[in-house]
Design a protein around this motif. Structure first.
Motif, PDB file in Angstrom:
ATOM      1  N   ALA A   1       0.871  -1.102   0.150  1.00 31.28           N
ATOM      2  CA  ALA A   1      -0.126  -0.074  -0.054  1.00 31.28           C
ATOM      3  C   ALA A   1       0.858   1.220   0.085  1.00 31.28           C
ATOM      4  N   GLY A   2       2.114   1.091   0.949  1.00 30.98           N
ATOM      5  CA  GLY A   2       2.954   2.409   0.785  1.00 30.98           C
ATOM      6  C   GLY A   2       3.533   2.516  -0.588  1.00 30.98           C
ATOM      7  N   ALA A   3       4.172   1.489  -1.175  1.00 27.36           N
ATOM      8  CA  ALA A   3       4.528   1.538  -2.408  1.00 27.36           C
ATOM      9  C   ALA A   3       3.648   2.241  -3.377  1.00 27.36           C
ATOM     10  N   GLU A   4       2.258   1.596  -3.456  1.00 24.32           N
ATOM     11  CA  GLU A   4       1.317   2.179  -4.553  1.00 24.32           C
ATOM     12  C   GLU A   4       1.399   3.619  -4.361  1.00 24.32           C
ATOM     13  N   ALA A   5       1.262   4.150  -2.953  1.00 21.87           N
ATOM     14  CA  ALA A   5       1.091   5.587  -2.759  1.00 21.87           C
ATOM     15  C   ALA A   5       2.162   6.415  -3.334  1.00 21.87           C
ATOM     16  N   THR A   6       3.193   5.645  -3.595  1.00 14.52           N
ATOM     17  CA  THR A   6       4.589   6.513  -4.052  1.00 14.52           C
ATOM     18  C   THR A   6       4.300   6.499  -5.789  1.00 14.52           C
ATOM     19  N   TRP A   7       3.662   5.503  -6.287  1.00 11.60           N
ATOM     20  CA  TRP A   7       3.479   5.555  -7.620  1.00 11.60           C
ATOM     21  C   TRP A   7       2.402   6.369  -8.042  1.00 11.60           C
ATOM     22  N   GLN A   8       1.354   6.696  -7.351  1.00 12.97           N
ATOM     23  CA  GLN A   8       0.287   7.639  -7.378  1.00 12.97           C
ATOM     24  C   GLN A   8       0.851   8.857  -7.392  1.00 12.97           C
ATOM     25  N   ALA A   9       1.891   9.349  -6.402  1.00  7.58           N
ATOM     26  CA  ALA A   9       2.283  10.656  -6.071  1.00  7.58           C
ATOM     27  C   ALA A   9       2.827  11.310  -7.574  1.00  7.58           C
ATOM     28  N   GLN A  10       2.082  12.453  -7.884  1.00  9.26           N
ATOM     29  CA  GLN A  10       2.275  13.004  -8.975  1.00  9.26           C
ATOM     30  C   GLN A  10       2.840  14.569  -8.353  1.00  9.26           C
ATOM     31  N   VAL A  11       4.262  14.746  -8.264  1.00 12.05           N
ATOM     32  CA  VAL A  11       4.762  16.098  -7.549  1.00 12.05           C
ATOM     33  C   VAL A  11       5.487  16.659  -8.525  1.00 12.05           C
ATOM     34  N   ASP A  12       6.218  16.155  -9.632  1.00 13.42           N
ATOM     35  CA  ASP A  12       7.106  16.887 -10.301  1.00 13.42           C
ATOM     36  C   ASP A  12       6.999  18.300 -11.156  1.00 13.42           C
ATOM     37  N   GLU A  13       5.646  18.353 -11.526  1.00 14.75           N
ATOM     38  CA  GLU A  13       5.371  19.505 -12.184  1.00 14.75           C
ATOM     39  C   GLU A  13       5.196  20.634 -11.043  1.00 14.75           C
ATOM     40  N   ALA A  14       4.877  20.513  -9.868  1.00 13.53           N
ATOM     41  CA  ALA A  14       4.785  21.402  -8.761  1.00 13.53           C
ATOM     42  C   ALA A  14       6.128  21.583  -8.397  1.00 13.53           C
ATOM     43  N   LYS A  15       7.206  20.639  -8.180  1.00 10.97           N
ATOM     44  CA  LYS A  15       8.362  20.889  -7.697  1.00 10.97           C
ATOM     45  C   LYS A  15       9.225  21.695  -8.903  1.00 10.97           C
ATOM     46  N   LEU A  16       8.916  21.375  -9.973  1.00 12.26           N
ATOM     47  CA  LEU A  16       9.674  22.271 -11.179  1.00 12.26           C
ATOM     48  C   LEU A  16       9.220  23.583 -10.998  1.00 12.26           C
ATOM     49  N   LYS A  17       8.147  23.849 -11.012  1.00 10.32           N
ATOM     50  CA  LYS A  17       7.590  25.382 -10.689  1.00 10.32           C
ATOM     51  C   LYS A  17       8.183  25.936  -9.555  1.00 10.32           C
ATOM     52  N   GLU A  18       8.460  25.269  -8.428  1.00  9.16           N
ATOM     53  CA  GLU A  18       9.120  25.704  -7.269  1.00  9.16           C
ATOM     54  C   GLU A  18      10.632  26.119  -7.665  1.00  9.16           C
TER      55      GLU A  18
END
Length: 314
Positions: A253-270
């Protein structure tokens, strides 16, 4: 654990001294969780087979130390970057081959399929059990000297990599002066000029505030890094089957949460907002060609058929 391991996103440690062999579900097992996907801790608690202790061994240090402690049984469970684990379980290092994966979907399909199961069987000899593979993400390159668009732009730069043979080989092939270094030391080395650059997922580059000491970011996506949920083998084999299942289910379940996380666009903007100059596109084929000289070495290590099977997975 302290934020010295934020590079890898998540880390979980269990105090071995708290374990009692063959403890029944009626007497929950104490498990210390340092950090990581909230869902992992929630699932452990929901199972009612574990008591989750939020305190952690803050003095443990970087992930190579945590991996060693997990293998020895001083720690029971850890969630570590695949590139660190593959320095010990060398079969996992096949996933470190540069430009191996087309995209995240490709990587997930491989890491949840039969190839990953074959590699998981290799963990036992190293005193470990692979519980699940999650996503750290594609790694990108930063430096303080100039924009990087081609392999020629890397030549001569002092680039930090994790202490992993495949990482070292890849950046040597690209012409860098390779400097293996544990993560807690990287910011200081970038700041004082001992390093020109480093490579990491965007989340790590942002949360580690590398934008304060690095001007240029290249979206190279040269490695895809998994995170490995691993357990000490002796501890795992002492668990009742139901406890083993609960730990595996929480890890998945924890691993699946990492696969579902979509953060790259937000981090790139930062990172753009923080002043980094971003190279969105590289001459990918030039990079692929530059590391192609390593193909015979990788085929010798991992097998031509296995690499071909990974590349052809759909």
């Amino acid at each position: 654990m302290r934020k010295t391991i934020r590079e890898f996103g998540i880390a979980v440690a269990t105090a071995a001294a708290l374990l009692v062999p063959h403890q029944s579900a009626a007497t929950p097992r104490m498990i210390s969780v340092a950090a990581g996907p909230e869902l992992f801790r929630e699932k452990l608690a929901e199972s009612r087979r574990f008591i989750v202790d939020g305190r952690s061994g803050n003095a443990l240090g970087g992930e190579p130390i945590i991996l060693t402690a997990t293998r020895s049984g001083a720690l029971d469970v850890a969630v570590l970057t695949g590139g660190v684990v593959s320095s010990v379980v060398t079969e996992l290092s096949v996933f470190d081959i540069p430009f191996l994966f087309r995209d995240e979907v490709h990587a997930k399909t491989v890491m949840q399929g039969p190839i990953a199961k074959q590699i998981a069987a290799k963990f036992a000899d190293k005193g470990l059990v692979l519980l699940a593979l999650g996503k750290q993400g594609f790694r990108n390159l930063t430096n303080s000297k100039h924009p990087i668009r081609t392999p020629e732009d890397i030549r001569g730069l002092k680039i930090r990599v994790i202490p992993n043979e495949t990482y070292k080989l890849a950046f040597k092939a690209l012409g860098a002066e390779v400097v293996p270094m544990d993560f807690p030391l990287v910011y200081g080395a970038l700041k004082d000029g001992r390093l020109d650059g480093e490579e990491n997922p965007l989340t790590t580059i942002s949360t580690s505030r590398f934008f304060e000491v690095q001007k240029y970011l290249t979206m190279s996506g040269h490695f895809f890094a998994p995170v490995a949920f691993v357990a000490n083998r002796a501890m795992f084999e002492q668990l009742d089957p139901a406890d083993q299942d609960a730990l595996m289910a929480a890890a998945k379940a924890g691993a699946e949460a990492t696969w579902q996380a979509q953060v790259d666009e937000a981090k790139l903007k930062e990172l753009r907002a923080a002043g980094m100059e971003v190279v969105d596109r590289i001459d990918r084929q030039a990079f692929v060609d530059a590391v192609k000289t390593l193909d015979p070495e990788f085929e010798k290590r991992f097998g031509k058929e296995l690499i071909a099977a990974i590349r052809s997975t759909r």
